[in-house]
Design an enzyme around this catalytic site. Structure first.
Site, PDB file in Angstrom:
ATOM      1  N   GLY A   1       0.797  -1.186   0.000  1.00 38.19           N
ATOM      2  CA  GLY A   1       0.000   0.000   0.000  1.00 38.19           C
ATOM      3  C   GLY A   1       0.846   1.259   0.000  1.00 38.19           C
ATOM      4  O   GLY A   1       1.929   1.325  -0.574  1.00 38.19           O
ATOM      5  N   GLU A 123      -1.146   4.070  -5.881  1.00 42.58           N
ATOM      6  CA  GLU A 123      -1.841   4.004  -4.579  1.00 42.58           C
ATOM      7  C   GLU A 123      -2.536   5.313  -4.213  1.00 42.58           C
ATOM      8  O   GLU A 123      -2.791   5.575  -3.048  1.00 42.58           O
ATOM      9  CB  GLU A 123      -0.867   3.608  -3.457  1.00 42.58           C
ATOM     10  CG  GLU A 123      -0.405   2.182  -3.531  1.00 42.58           C
ATOM     11  CD  GLU A 123      -1.502   1.162  -3.283  1.00 42.58           C
ATOM     12  OE1 GLU A 123      -2.406   1.421  -2.479  1.00 42.58           O
ATOM     13  OE2 GLU A 123      -1.441   0.095  -3.912  1.00 42.58           O
TER      14      GLU A 123
END
Length: 141
Positions: A1, A123
């Site tokens: 992430g 992201e």
């Protein structure tokens, strides 16, 4: 992430920084290393500061995420924003200090520059990070 992307930017910027310190030590102008020039010293100091502050924020956000703290999303967004924006600049400055050599594939700075540029998109763009940070700040008022 987001912590992973920020960490990738950290690694790229750290290597660019180490490479540019070596390059500006080895490369001579007017019989002196490039890094004997005060302006270049100031650039190197700013680069080192951005790397260190980004690393500290990424670590702080990662700890908050591991601990499932309520502000973890905001901190991760801050870490990603700080790291991807500031560390792209570190790589950009390293490429600039390499001059034309910075674009040659035999110098890794050109690849790190491209990699860190896309980190500002992956992201969630920098604009999305601003939105997430603002949302977190306003939630905790």
């Amino acid at each position: 992430g987001r912590i992973n992307i920020a960490s990738c930017s950290l690694g790229a910027a750290q290597q660019c920084f180490e490479d540019v310190v070596q390059y500006t030590t080895d490369r001579k102008a007017f019989n002196q290393p490039l890094n004997a020039n005060q302006h270049i010293q100031f650039q190197l100091a700013a680069m080192a500061t951005d790397i260190t502050t980004s690393r500290l924020l990424v670590r702080h956000a990662a700890k908050a995420l591991d601990a499932k703290e309520p502000n973890a999303i905001g901190l991760c967004a801050m870490a990603m924003l700080q790291a991807t924006e500031k560390l792209f600049k570190v790589c950009d400055d390293a490429l600039q200090l390499h001059g034309g050599y910075g674009y040659l594939t035999s110098y890794p700075v050109q690849q790190f520059w491209r990699d860190t540029r896309v980190h500002r998109i992956l992201e969630g763009t920098s604009e999305v990070m601003h939105m997430l940070i603002a949302r977190d700040v306003l939630k905790h008022l």
